[in-house]
Design a protein around this motif. Structure first.
Motif, PDB file in Angstrom:
ATOM      1  N   GLY A 267       0.783  -1.221   0.000  1.00  0.00           N
ATOM      2  CA  GLY A 267       0.000   0.000   0.000  1.00  0.00           C
ATOM      3  C   GLY A 267       0.816   1.272   0.000  1.00  0.00           C
ATOM      4  N   GLU A 268       2.155   1.146  -0.108  1.00  0.00           N
ATOM      5  CA  GLU A 268       3.011   2.323  -0.112  1.00  0.00           C
ATOM      6  C   GLU A 268       2.777   3.154  -1.374  1.00  0.00           C
ATOM      7  N   ASP A 269       3.129   4.453  -1.265  1.00  0.00           N
ATOM      8  CA  ASP A 269       2.867   5.379  -2.372  1.00  0.00           C
ATOM      9  C   ASP A 269       3.607   4.983  -3.640  1.00  0.00           C
ATOM     10  N   TYR A 270       4.875   4.535  -3.517  1.00  0.00           N
ATOM     11  CA  TYR A 270       5.642   4.229  -4.725  1.00  0.00           C
ATOM     12  C   TYR A 270       5.098   2.982  -5.425  1.00  0.00           C
ATOM     13  N   ALA A 274       3.506   3.111  -9.222  1.00  0.00           N
ATOM     14  CA  ALA A 274       3.924   2.178 -10.275  1.00  0.00           C
ATOM     15  C   ALA A 274       2.722   1.468 -10.872  1.00  0.00           C
ATOM     16  N   ARG A 275       1.744   1.121 -10.022  1.00  0.00           N
ATOM     17  CA  ARG A 275       0.551   0.449 -10.520  1.00  0.00           C
ATOM     18  C   ARG A 275      -0.261   1.391 -11.418  1.00  0.00           C
ATOM     19  N   LEU A 276      -0.387   2.647 -11.012  1.00  0.00           N
ATOM     20  CA  LEU A 276      -1.133   3.621 -11.817  1.00  0.00           C
ATOM     21  C   LEU A 276      -0.416   3.954 -13.122  1.00  0.00           C
ATOM     22  N   HIS A 288      10.264  -2.825  -7.613  1.00  0.00           N
ATOM     23  CA  HIS A 288       9.913  -1.837  -6.585  1.00  0.00           C
ATOM     24  C   HIS A 288       9.735  -2.422  -5.187  1.00  0.00           C
ATOM     25  N   MET A 289       9.242  -3.650  -5.090  1.00  0.00           N
ATOM     26  CA  MET A 289       8.888  -4.175  -3.782  1.00  0.00           C
ATOM     27  C   MET A 289       9.987  -5.046  -3.177  1.00  0.00           C
ATOM     28  N   LEU A 290      10.513  -6.002  -3.925  1.00  0.00           N
ATOM     29  CA  LEU A 290      11.534  -6.895  -3.373  1.00  0.00           C
ATOM     30  C   LEU A 290      12.805  -6.170  -2.928  1.00  0.00           C
ATOM     31  N   PRO A 291      13.309  -5.170  -3.685  1.00  0.00           N
ATOM     32  CA  PRO A 291      14.533  -4.499  -3.222  1.00  0.00           C
ATOM     33  C   PRO A 291      14.390  -3.801  -1.877  1.00  0.00           C
ATOM     34  N   SER A 292      13.182  -3.502  -1.450  1.00  0.00           N
ATOM     35  CA  SER A 292      12.994  -2.783  -0.190  1.00  0.00           C
ATOM     36  C   SER A 292      13.301  -3.639   1.029  1.00  0.00           C
TER      37      SER A 292
END
Length: 380
Positions: A267-270, A274-276, A288-292
């Motif tokens: 649910g994070e903004d980034y 990316a989805r939009l 975007h998600m795994l590197p975090s």
């Protein structure tokens, strides 16, 4: 007050270090932090040496894992030395052998002969072998000048060289660990990523499947699979079957951790941006998600290696894994289950030391990578 030239150079050097740090990539920062972890670097060096001798076992091992010396069964280790009661030599040597009859059992056995010497040579001619399975070689790292056999770590009940078999076993056990972890890691990324990104009914269905896999009793499962493997299978076929089995049942824990991390950040903004922007789910998850939470993935991945190695060793030790003529640490330790071995041939426990060292090395490396991948770690 003006700065001296020496102070100016120091300030310039410090500024260049800061610029280099802030412009470095994430993986470069992880490497810089990791190499400051002395214990982890030492463990990585030891593990690298084990991998090296395993890959090039045909060169480092003087004999093949199945080659026998029928005149030296349960033979004691032959440690090269430079001095004995006859004096010293610049070349390493081992005592010769002679046959004696046991006065109690009346059996003939081989004992060292301190009156003779057999000198050790390096880069000697040996039996043909294929290095890495493709490069034919005839040279071995060391041997005896008179063509006799040298057994640094003794022999087993069939007269096979323990040193050579341990090197070949290192390659087998480590490769099973690596391939098994890669299989389980790929399944965990795919299954955990889908569950964490999709959520809802998809997540619930995947979690039920994960729970079913986790509660399967491991020992009965392996007993059934070992019984189902055809006896006519070659060692290579059993090896790949073991690798796939270990990887296929080792993914649930890592998959659940990946899923929980993705649920917390989806649910994070980034991620929303990316989805939009029209990014595909695979790109959103991978880019975007795994590197975090790379640090969590790295630690879990490295810690999975010792568990995989211990699983193969334990299963082969009890006869549910690899079986002769395949050679692994577990297969070699099968011979160390009797009281006779403990009393007369304790050197057959040497592969257990390799298991301990490999497991500790992976554990220490995991600790070092965890600290290095921590984004809040202090940069120096």
């Amino acid at each position: 007050m003006t700065d001296t030239p020496q102070e100016t150079r120091a300030e310039r050097s410090e500024r260049e270090k800061r610029e280099k740090y802030y412009s470095a990539s994430q993986w470069t920062l992880i490497w810089w932090r990791f190499r400051r972890h002395r214990a982890a670097m030492a463990a990585a060096t030891i593990l690298g040496l084990m991998i090296l001798i395993g890959l090039f076992a045909e060169f480092f091992a003087p004999y093949s894992p199945t080659e026998r010396n029928s005149s030296y069964q349960y033979g004691a280790p032959q440690i090269p030395k430079f001095c004995d009661h006859n004096g010293c030599s610049l070349r390493p040597f081992v005592p010769g052998n002679k046959t004696e009859r046991d006065p109690v059992t009346l059996r003939s056995h081989t004992v060292p002969d301190p009156e003779t010497r057999r000198y050790v040579q390096f880069l000697v001619e040996g039996k043909p072998a294929d290095l890495l399975g493709v490069i034919p070689i005839h040279t071995r790292l060391f041997g005896l000048e008179d063509g006799q056999k040298l057994h640094l770590w003794g022999t087993d009940d069939l007269g096979r060289d323990v040193f050579s078999r341990t090197l070949y076993a290192t390659r087998t056990s480590l490769s099973i660990g690596v391939l098994g972890v890669l299989i389980s890691f790929g399944l965990a990324l795919m299954i955990g990523g889908i569950a964490g990104y999709a959520g809802g009914l998809t997540d619930s269905a995947i979690q039920r499947v994960t729970e079913v896999v986790r509660v399967i009793p491991v020992i009965p499962l392996y007993m059934g699979l070992a019984a189902a493997m055809p006896r006519e299978w070659s060692g290579t076929q059993v090896y790949f079957a073991m690798t796939v089995i270990l990887g296929a049942v080792g993914w649930p824990t890592l998959a659940r951790r990946i899923r929980s991390q993705l649920l917390s950040i989806r649910g994070e903004d980034y991620v929303t941006a990316a989805r939009l922007a029209g990014a595909r789910p695979g790109r959103i998850i991978g880019t975007h998600m795994l590197p975090s939470f790379t640090s969590f993935i790295i630690v879990d991945l490295v810690i999975s290696f010792p568990y995989m190695i211990l699983s193969e060793t334990a299963l082969s030790f009890v006869g549910l894994g690899l079986r002769p003529p395949a050679v692994s640490w577990g297969v070699m330790l099968q011979q160390a289950q009797s009281i006779r071995v403990i009393e007369q041939a304790p050197w057959l426990f040497i592969p257990a030391g390799f298991v301990v060292v490999a497991v500790l090395a992976f554990t220490v490396i995991g600790d070092g990578l965890r600290d290095a991948a921590d984004p809040y770690s202090e940069a120096r």
